[in-house]
Design an enzyme around this catalytic site. Structure first.
Site, PDB file in Angstrom:
ATOM      1  N   SER A   1      11.603  -1.494 -22.732  1.00  6.87           N
ATOM      2  CA  SER A   1      10.153  -1.235 -22.762  1.00  6.87           C
ATOM      3  C   SER A   1       9.717  -0.018 -21.971  1.00  6.87           C
ATOM      4  CB  SER A   1       9.413  -2.466 -22.245  1.00  6.87           C
ATOM      5  OG  SER A   1       9.433  -3.471 -23.226  1.00  6.87           O
TER       6      SER A   1
ATOM      7  N   LYS B   1       8.131   2.651 -23.857  1.00  9.37           N
ATOM      8  CA  LYS B   1       6.783   2.509 -24.443  1.00  9.37           C
ATOM      9  C   LYS B   1       5.785   3.564 -23.925  1.00  9.37           C
ATOM     10  CE  LYS B   1       7.327  -2.479 -25.241  1.00  9.37           C
ATOM     11  NZ  LYS B   1       6.979  -3.833 -24.721  1.00  9.37           N
TER      12      LYS B   1
ATOM     13  N   TYR C   1      11.325   1.454 -33.520  1.00 12.69           N
ATOM     14  CA  TYR C   1      11.008   0.797 -32.239  1.00 12.69           C
ATOM     15  C   TYR C   1      12.275   0.253 -31.593  1.00 12.69           C
ATOM     16  CZ  TYR C   1       9.532  -2.799 -28.990  1.00 12.69           C
ATOM     17  OH  TYR C   1       9.419  -3.589 -27.871  1.00 12.69           O
TER      18      TYR C   1
ATOM     19  N   TYR D   1       2.862  -6.251 -17.577  1.00 11.96           N
ATOM     20  CA  TYR D   1       2.294  -7.407 -18.308  1.00 11.96           C
ATOM     21  C   TYR D   1       1.514  -8.368 -17.412  1.00 11.96           C
ATOM     22  CZ  TYR D   1       6.125  -5.414 -20.910  1.00 11.96           C
ATOM     23  OH  TYR D   1       6.977  -4.528 -21.496  1.00 11.96           O
TER      24      TYR D   1
ATOM     25  N   VAL E   1      13.507  -4.942 -20.225  1.00 11.15           N
ATOM     26  CA  VAL E   1      14.415  -6.098 -20.115  1.00 11.15           C
ATOM     27  C   VAL E   1      15.880  -5.668 -19.938  1.00 11.15           C
ATOM     28  CG1 VAL E   1      12.966  -7.769 -21.307  1.00 11.15           C
ATOM     29  CG2 VAL E   1      14.500  -6.284 -22.641  1.00 11.15           C
TER      30      VAL E   1
HETATM   31  O1  DON Z   1      10.989  -5.629 -27.914  1.00 10.80           O
HETATM   32  C1  DON Z   1      11.616  -6.189 -27.047  1.00 10.80           C
HETATM   33  O2  DON Z   1      11.501  -7.345 -26.848  1.00 10.80           O
HETATM   34  C2  DON Z   1      12.536  -5.346 -26.234  1.00 10.80           C
HETATM   35  N1  DON Z   1      13.121  -4.305 -27.005  1.00 10.80           N
HETATM   36  C3  DON Z   1      11.776  -4.677 -25.100  1.00 10.80           C
HETATM   37  C4  DON Z   1      11.085  -5.662 -24.274  1.00 10.80           C
HETATM   38  C5  DON Z   1      10.985  -5.266 -22.831  1.00 10.80           C
HETATM   39  O3  DON Z   1      11.683  -4.446 -22.339  1.00 10.80           O
HETATM   40  C6  DON Z   1       9.997  -6.006 -22.027  1.00 10.80           C
HETATM   41  N2  DON Z   1       9.909  -5.540 -20.705  1.00 10.80           N
HETATM   42  N3  DON Z   1       9.917  -6.091 -19.657  1.00 10.80           N
END
Ligand code: DON
Length: 622
Positions: A77, A80, A202, A254, A272
Site C-alpha cells: 500500500s 498508493k 493495482y 487507516y 502489508v
Molecule cells: O490490496 C491489498 O490488500 C494489498 N496489495 C495492499 C494492502 C496494504 O498494503 C495495506 N496496508 N497496510
C-alpha cells in the site's frame, strides 16, 4: 584525557550521533516479537519475521541506515500515495477529486467504503480508492500504464525498480475482495474500463520490490517537495505534494490514523509487506521494514520505531515550531550602510543627510505569508517616508505563491506612494516566478532588479543624489594639483611630485594591480573609474570599492610594501599618476612637508573608511 587515548586504547570508532541513536533503537526493538506476517496473500507469508530495518533520509540526501535496510520486499500500500501523485499529474486535481474523495473512513484498508449514491471511494489510501486511482494512470495500453507506474516509483526510489512476479501472481490469484471492490467501482462507473485490467495494474504496483532505504528516500522525496534528494530528479510536481501528504496524514494508516497522528505526528503510509514511510515536510523521510503486522495491517516494530524517532528527535509536525528566525536578517538605511563606491565628501554628506529615505531588508529562509508579513507590516507602518525599499534575496531559499502575490501587492502599494522597490540578488522569474503576474501593470516601473546588493545600494545612491542635486555621471578628470592627496600642496612641491610620477593609461577591464603581487607603487587616479576586487574561492569576484578621479589606491606600497591584498581593475579608460615607493622615499627625504601632507590625507581617508565600516557593522549587527 588525551594521554589515555594516544597510547594504548584503540581509537574511538568514528560514527554519527544519529547512527548511534538508530543502532540503539534497533537493538531495543529487535526484541519486540508481536504481530503476524501477512498471509492473506500467500506469497507474503514466506517473509522472515526477524527482518527489521530502519532508515532516515534527509532532504540534503544523507541516509542513515541500521539493520536489514537492503532486504527486498514488496511495497504494497505504500505505492498508493505515490500512484496518487501520478494520477494527479495525469488527470489534474479536479478530475481525481471527482473520482476519489479525501475523507478518512476510520475503517480497515480493505473496507468497501464508497460514498452513498456516487460510489466514489472515500479516499485514495484504502484499497477501493487506490484501485480507482490506478485506473486514472495515463497510457495507451496496460503495458504503457505499468511502465508509467514503475518509472514513477523508480524515480521516487532513485533507482530502477521491478515487480515481484510471484507476489503479483499470488495476489492476483487470491485478490477476490479487491476484485469485488473493482467490480463495485465499475458498477458505479468510477472505473470506466475493464476492472480486471485495472486490478492487474493495482496488483502489480503493490508487488513492486523495494528495500527500506528506498522507502526512506521516497519519503524524503516527498519531504523535499517532490525532488529526489540524491538524484535531483522530479518525482512529482511540488503542487501535488501537499495533496499527497494531506491524504497520508488523514488516511495513511487507516483506522489507526488518529492514534498515529497523536503519537507520531507525521504523514505516513504503511504496507502489508511490512514497510512504513513517514514524512517530515522540508526535512526528512523515514523508512521502516519489519514483516510482523498488528491487527490493522501495520508493522508492529515499524509503528514503535516511528513513534520513538518522532518523540526522541522532536519531529511531531504539529508541535508548534520554535518561532522561526526572523525573516529579516538585517535592516538598515542608506545613511548607515553604503555601496562599495567611494564617494567625494559632498556626495557622502548628501547621502548621510538623505540616506534614511532608503531602507534595505536582507531577507532569509522560506518566504510564506507568515514570514513575509512582518516585512509588509514594517513597510505599511513607515507611512510614506521611504522613497526606495531594497529587498535582498541572497539568503532566501524559497518564495511560495502567497508570498510572491504579497510582494506583488507591496510593489503596487509602493507605486501608489511613488516609492520604488529594488529586488537584489534574485533574477527575474527565478525565486519570484509569478511576480510580474502579481504586480499591477501600472506599477511595472515601480520595481527593478539588481544582481548584487552592493549594486542595488549604488543604484539607490545615484537616485538619491540625482534627487538632491548631487553630481550626475562620472567624476570629471583631475590633474595632480586637484588630486586629493595633493590638496593644499605648494606649487614647487607639486612640480617636484610631477617630476617623479609616471603617467599611465589603462584600457577598460585592465588589471592595474594584481592580488599577491609585491606592492611597489601608489596610484593617483586622474581620470576614469577603478574597482578594487578580490577573487572569491568559489569563483567570481567581490567588489571592495570603486574609486573615481581624485582618489588613490595601492597606498600600502608606501607603508609596509608587502604583497597586494586585492586587485584593481579599470572599469573604463583610466589614467593614473604612478608614484613608486622609492620615489616616495625621495619625497620624504627632499619634500617632507609634501610627504606629511600626503600621509595625512591617506590617514584621514583611512579613518573615514573605518568610521563608515564601524557604522555599517553596528547597523548590520543591530
Ligand atoms: O490490496 C491489498 O490488500 C494489498 N496489495 C495492499 C494492502 C496494504 O498494503 C495495506 N496496508 N497496510
Amino acid at each position: 584525557m588525551l594521554g589515555r587515548y594516544t597510547t594504548t586504547a584503540p581509537p574511538l570508532p568514528v560514527s554519527s550521533p544519529i547512527q548511534d541513536y538508530l543502532e540503539r533503537l534497533h537493538r531495543r526493538l529487535c526484541s519486540v516479537n508481536d504481530g503476524q506476517v501477512a498471509a492473506y496473500i500467500p506469497e507474503l507469508a514466506k517473509a522472515d519475521p526477524r527482518l527489521f530495518g530502519i532508515a532516515i533520509a534527509t532532504v540534503d540526501g544523507r541516509v542513515y541506515e541500521v539493520g536489514g535496510t537492503r532486504e527486498r520486499f514488496t511495497i504494497q500500500s505504500i505505492s498508493k500515495p505515490l500512484v496518487y501523485g501520478v494520477a494527479l499529474k495525469d488527470r489534474g486535481l479536479d478530475a481525481v477529486r471527482r473520482t476519489v474523495g479525501v475523507e478518512p473512513t476510520g475503517e480497515a484498508f480493505n473496507s468497501i467504503s464508497l460514498e452513498p449514491g456516487t460510489g466514489r471511494p472515500l479516499n485514495p489510501m484504502i484499497n477501493a480508492g487506490a484501485i480507482a486511482t490506478s485506473s486514472l494512470v495515463a497510457g495507451a495500453d496496460r503495458q504503457a500504464r505499468l511502465e508509467r507506474v514503475l518509472s514513477a516509483l523508480s524515480t521516487f526510489a532513485g533507482r530502477p525498480l521491478d515487480v515481484d512476479e510471484a507476489v503479483f501472481e499470488s495476489e492476483r490469484a487470491t485478490g477476490h475482495r479487491n476484485r469485488a471492490i473493482g467490480h463495485m467501482l465499475r458498477n458505479y462507473d468510477i472505473l470506466t474500463g475493464d476492472p480486471d485490467e485495472v486490478l492487474d495494474l493495482y496488483f502489480r504496483q503493490c508487488a513492486v520490490r523495494v528495500d527500506c532505504r528506498d522507502l526512506a528516500l521516497m519519503a524524503a522525496t516527498l519531504a523535499n517537495g517532490g525532488v529526489h534528494p540524491v538524484s535531483g530528479e522530479v518525482a512529482v510536481r511540488r503542487e501535488f505534494v501537499g495533496p499527497i501528504l494531506s491524504v497520508m496524514a488523514t488516511c495513511g494508516v487507516y483506522d489507526f490514523t488518529g492514534e498515529w497522528i497523536y503519537r507520531v505526528g507525521l504523514p505516513a503510509k504503511s504496507g502489508v509487506g511490512g514497510g512504513i514511510v513517514a514524512v517530515l515536510p522540508g526535512q526528512l523521510g523515514i523508512g521502516v521494514f519489519s514483516p510482523p503486522l498488528d491487527e490493522r495491517g501495520n508493522s508492529v516494530r515499524g509503528v514503535q520505531a516511528c513513534e520513538a524517532i518522532s518523540r526522541d528527535l522532536g519531529l511531531h509536525f504539529l508541535q508548534p515550531p520554535r518561532a522561526a528566525a526572523s525573516t529579516v536578517r538585517a535592516s538598515y538605511t542608506l545613511a548607515e550602510v553604503r555601496s562599495k563606491r567611494r564617494r567625494p565628501a559632498e556626495e557622502s554628506r548628501l547621502l548621510a543627510a538623505h540616506g534614511a529615505a532608503v531602507r534595505v531588508f536582507e531577507l532569509q529562509g522560506d518566504l510564506r505569508f507568515a514570514t513575509i508579513e512582518p516585512v509588509l507590516h514594517a513597510l505599511a507602518d513607515d507611512g510614506g517616508a521611504l522613497r526606495i525599499v531594497v529587498l535582498d534575496f541572497k539568503r532566501v531559499s524559497h518564495v511560495d505563491a502567497a508570498a510572491t502575490a504579497m510582494l506583488g501587492a507591496l510593489i503596487t502599494c509602493c507605486a501608489q506612494r511613488d516609492q520604488h522597490v529594488v529586488l537584489t540578488r534574485v533574477r527575474r522569474g527565478d525565486l519570484l516566478g509569478g511576480l510580474d503576474r502579481d504586480v499591477d501593470p501600472r506599477a511595472a516601473r515601480a520595481f527593478s532588479f539588481q544582481p548584487q546588493l552592493d549594486l542595488g545600494l549604488e543604484w539607490c545612491e545615484r537616485e538619491l543624489l540625482s534627487r538632491h542635486g548631487g553630481a550626475r555621471g562620472a567624476a570629471p578628470a583631475v590633474d595632480l594639483a586637484q588630486h586629493r592627496l595633493c590638496e593644499g600642496a605648494e606649487p614647487q612641491d607639486l612640480a617636484f611630485l610631477s617630476g617623479l610620477v609616471q603617467r599611465h593609461q589603462f584600457e577598460p577591464g585592465a588589471l592595474i594591480v594584481r592580488r599577491g603581487e609585491p606592492a611597489e607603487a601608489i596610484y593617483l587616479l586622474l581620470s576614469g573609474e577603478v574597482s578594487v576586487i578580490v577573487e572569491l574561492p568559489g569563483g567570481g569576484q567581490k567588489r571592495l570599492s570603486t574609486l573615481s578621479a581624485g582618489m588613490s589606491f595601492g597606498e600600502m606600497a608606501l607603508l609596509d610594501g608587502g604583497l597586494r591584498t586585492a586587485s584593481a581593475r579599470a572599469d573604463g579608460p583610466v589614467e593614473c599618476a604612478v608614484l613608486t615607493a622609492d620615489a616616495f622615499l625621495r619625497i620624504e627625504r627632499e619634500r617632507p612637508a609634501l610627504a606629511i601632507r600626503m600621509l595625512r590625507q591617506l590617514l584621514q581617508r583611512a579613518s573615514a573608511t573605518t568610521a563608515q565600516l564601524t557604522a555599517e557593522v553596528a547597523a548590520l549587527e543591530g
